[in-house]
Design an enzyme around this catalytic site. Sequence first.
Site, PDB file in Angstrom:
ATOM      1  N   SER A 145      -2.807   5.563  -5.265  1.00 53.68           N
ATOM      2  CA  SER A 145      -1.708   6.503  -5.061  1.00 53.68           C
ATOM      3  C   SER A 145      -0.917   6.663  -6.369  1.00 53.68           C
ATOM      4  O   SER A 145      -1.515   6.929  -7.408  1.00 53.68           O
ATOM      5  CB  SER A 145      -0.839   6.011  -3.905  1.00 53.68           C
ATOM      6  OG  SER A 145       0.128   6.977  -3.556  1.00 53.68           O
ATOM      7  N   ARG A 221      11.690   8.244   4.427  1.00 50.67           N
ATOM      8  CA  ARG A 221      10.542   7.450   4.835  1.00 50.67           C
ATOM      9  C   ARG A 221       9.699   8.177   5.880  1.00 50.67           C
ATOM     10  O   ARG A 221       8.468   8.170   5.813  1.00 50.67           O
ATOM     11  CB  ARG A 221      11.008   6.097   5.381  1.00 50.67           C
ATOM     12  CG  ARG A 221       9.860   5.159   5.740  1.00 50.67           C
ATOM     13  CD  ARG A 221       8.957   4.909   4.554  1.00 50.67           C
ATOM     14  NE  ARG A 221       7.957   3.876   4.808  1.00 50.67           N
ATOM     15  CZ  ARG A 221       7.022   3.535   3.934  1.00 50.67           C
ATOM     16  NH1 ARG A 221       6.942   4.143   2.771  1.00 50.67           N
ATOM     17  NH2 ARG A 221       6.163   2.593   4.216  1.00 50.67           N
ATOM     18  N   ASP A 319      -6.289  14.037   3.041  1.00 48.23           N
ATOM     19  CA  ASP A 319      -5.076  13.735   2.261  1.00 48.23           C
ATOM     20  C   ASP A 319      -4.381  15.053   1.890  1.00 48.23           C
ATOM     21  O   ASP A 319      -4.937  15.865   1.155  1.00 48.23           O
ATOM     22  CB  ASP A 319      -5.483  12.960   0.998  1.00 48.23           C
ATOM     23  CG  ASP A 319      -4.297  12.389   0.225  1.00 48.23           C
ATOM     24  OD1 ASP A 319      -3.166  12.880   0.397  1.00 48.23           O
ATOM     25  OD2 ASP A 319      -4.513  11.448  -0.561  1.00 48.23           O
ATOM     26  N   HIS A 352      -3.797  10.285   3.344  1.00 41.25           N
ATOM     27  CA  HIS A 352      -3.552   9.581   2.084  1.00 41.25           C
ATOM     28  C   HIS A 352      -3.578   8.062   2.250  1.00 41.25           C
ATOM     29  O   HIS A 352      -4.029   7.335   1.367  1.00 41.25           O
ATOM     30  CB  HIS A 352      -2.197  10.028   1.526  1.00 41.25           C
ATOM     31  CG  HIS A 352      -1.830   9.364   0.249  1.00 41.25           C
ATOM     32  ND1 HIS A 352      -2.533   9.576  -0.917  1.00 41.25           N
ATOM     33  CD2 HIS A 352      -0.854   8.470  -0.071  1.00 41.25           C
ATOM     34  CE1 HIS A 352      -1.996   8.849  -1.892  1.00 41.25           C
ATOM     35  NE2 HIS A 352      -0.981   8.171  -1.403  1.00 41.25           N
ATOM     36  N   ASP A 353      -3.074   7.565   3.370  1.00 39.70           N
ATOM     37  CA  ASP A 353      -3.000   6.118   3.618  1.00 39.70           C
ATOM     38  C   ASP A 353      -4.340   5.483   3.962  1.00 39.70           C
ATOM     39  O   ASP A 353      -4.391   4.268   4.222  1.00 39.70           O
ATOM     40  CB  ASP A 353      -2.042   5.827   4.786  1.00 39.70           C
ATOM     41  CG  ASP A 353      -0.643   5.489   4.290  1.00 39.70           C
ATOM     42  OD1 ASP A 353      -0.421   5.482   3.064  1.00 39.70           O
ATOM     43  OD2 ASP A 353       0.230   5.244   5.138  1.00 39.70           O
TER      44      ASP A 353
END
Lengths: 373, 373
Positions: A145, A221, A319, A352-353
């Site tokens: 990332s 967040r 992503d 993405h994670d």
Amino acid sequence: MSDARRYADLPSPFPMKRGGALAGARVAYETWGALAPARDNALLILTGLSPSAHAASSPDDPSPGWWEAMIGPGKAIDTDRWFVICVNSLGSDKGSTCPASTNPATGEPYRLDFPELSLEDVANAAHVAVSQLGIDRLACLVGCSMGGMSALAYMLLHPGSVRAHISVDTAPQAQPFAIAIRSLQREAIRLDPGWARGTYDLHPGDRADATYPDAGMSIARKLGVITYRSAMEWNGRFARIRLDSDQREEHPFGVEFQVESYLQAHAERFVRTFDPNSYLYLSRASDWFDVAEYGHGSVREGLRRICIEQALVIGVSTDILFPLEQQEQIAEGLREAGADVEFVALDSPQGHDAFLVDIESYSRAIGGFLGRL
Amino acid sequence: MSDARRYADLPSPFPMKRGGALAGARVAYETWGALAPARDNALLILTGLSPSAHAASSPDDPSPGWWEAMIGPGKAIDTDRWFVICVNSLGSDKGSTCPASTNPATGEPYRLDFPELSLEDVANAAHVAVSQLGIDRLACLVGCSMGGMSALAYMLLHPGSVRAHISVDTAPQAQPFAIAIRSLQREAIRLDPGWARGTYDLHPGDRADATYPDAGMSIARKLGVITYRSAMEWNGRFARIRLDSDQREEHPFGVEFQVESYLQAHAERFVRTFDPNSYLYLSRASDWFDVAEYGHGSVREGLRRICIEQALVIGVSTDILFPLEQQEQIAEGLREAGADVEFVALDSPQGHDAFLVDIESYSRAIGGFLGRL
């Protein structure tokens, strides 16, 4: 609380890319495995925006690390073979000098007097830590990332310091969608009256009356989590499932769907565990980083300046923050620069994670690549 | 200021789907063209979350409407042929009864005492307006974005009231990604101290000292714009272009990239022009709507209960809020229900908002469909 962190003191003053310098600064790091006598088995991991140097457990700190499933004896990043180092980014509050640190010139916390931070500074600080460990050349540099961008900076600024590179879910520069998301995250924090232009309470504990940007950090967040995952994953995972009535919030417009309470839980774990000013600095550094600065305005030319032997570039089709075409760009650029490049496009649903969740696919790619080095 | 709005008084009390009722409520609407003596040329447009009934200019209000390029003599929605009606959603503050309206029972604004709003209520209120115009059956019902869900509710609740349907960039139910985004937009407003649990100043004007959730509304709008457009469009449109130094904000972390000032401009146009409580009510209604409620838990079965003759269903591959698969679902369901359905999948780069921007593609599809009716 056990702590496996060690610290590398940066040269003082430590000049920053965009001007200014830090005095008496340091970065935290952890290590696993043993450095070979030839010092040729070092593997450095540069992290995303929020993780600490605690990538995996160790005797000094047995709590699980953020990449626990990937690092250890016999795992994809095998600590029986590699001397693994994970550095906490300069500017992050997990042990490295950051906006919450004391400015030795004033005896007060830096807050917004911290000099402008770039990922080049993060890379240079990590390079100091590696050098102090007596390592001239990394066997492998892994960047995930934001850490993938820091890794590109590391290789551009320190030619010859890396043999092989693993690039995970990252980009050679931020695209406008990612800039827009991060800008909005920063705005949510800045607009929160509790941010107080950076003068919030640095040690709020659990106090409800602390001056602290809880709302802004929560929104930042949640927006992060929304863009780190994927709509596809959530269709299967949450669909339109409601919370049981006893789990719902009573106030109007409170949490009702499972996906909302999932975001709420993520926010609660984050809000008071990450310094808001540090978040702002690292977030902006991610927007600023641009390989094209090293290639007369061209990403391709910038990447061509990176001289390494081998690379593995991994990305995920789901992503939305660092889209797959950007990893393809990195793979092509490194290949043009002469590296032997393996490009792995995954279709993990987690977005993405995925590198933190789809351990099977990432282990296969990363373990396979490292095994062939 | 010229005004083309007319008003339809709702039956009093007007019962709401989730309980409670409105007394003395009304909805605003505008019309274009002339109703044929046989009353068989009426075309109703139901809108997205924020637009008013002013879809196009008219002699009474020559200012451009939100779908100006689509509606008028000789345009795709040809007012020489169709009697076009656009109703402002119940719960919206553009003339219809909404949380900012006076509660006749107390003489005070409803604010959070407004009963829970659903898109079924929006549909029922629009149906009242159509009936009062002496129209038993719409020649065509057009629904865009949230209005597409209201349109599905309209057809489910009023069987036989619609001959043809045009479904634009919408969904039979919200997926968790869309719920997450809207939940976060609502949270940004609710967490703003200026929201004051719904008791903010209803007429803030330009006053800097007004109690008003400016920050929350700004974040909500920017997040909206981010999800209404597409990353692909922005790569071409903004890339990493910076503002000139004299256009930048002076405070730390201020606007620097063009994409940020684009979002800022959108937010500034929106923040004090839409009632925050109305926004919360309509946003939540969008999350709640679910065709599956009409089909024993199955979207497909719910859609099969809609009896119309013809339908055009349009979607865009770049829409992340209402992904194309959801328009496909609508098309298939209406087809199974016996309608002659045309499904148009566009690849306009503008994302969800394409229906407001890619007028050429939408005109071709909508004009073509209406021409064949």
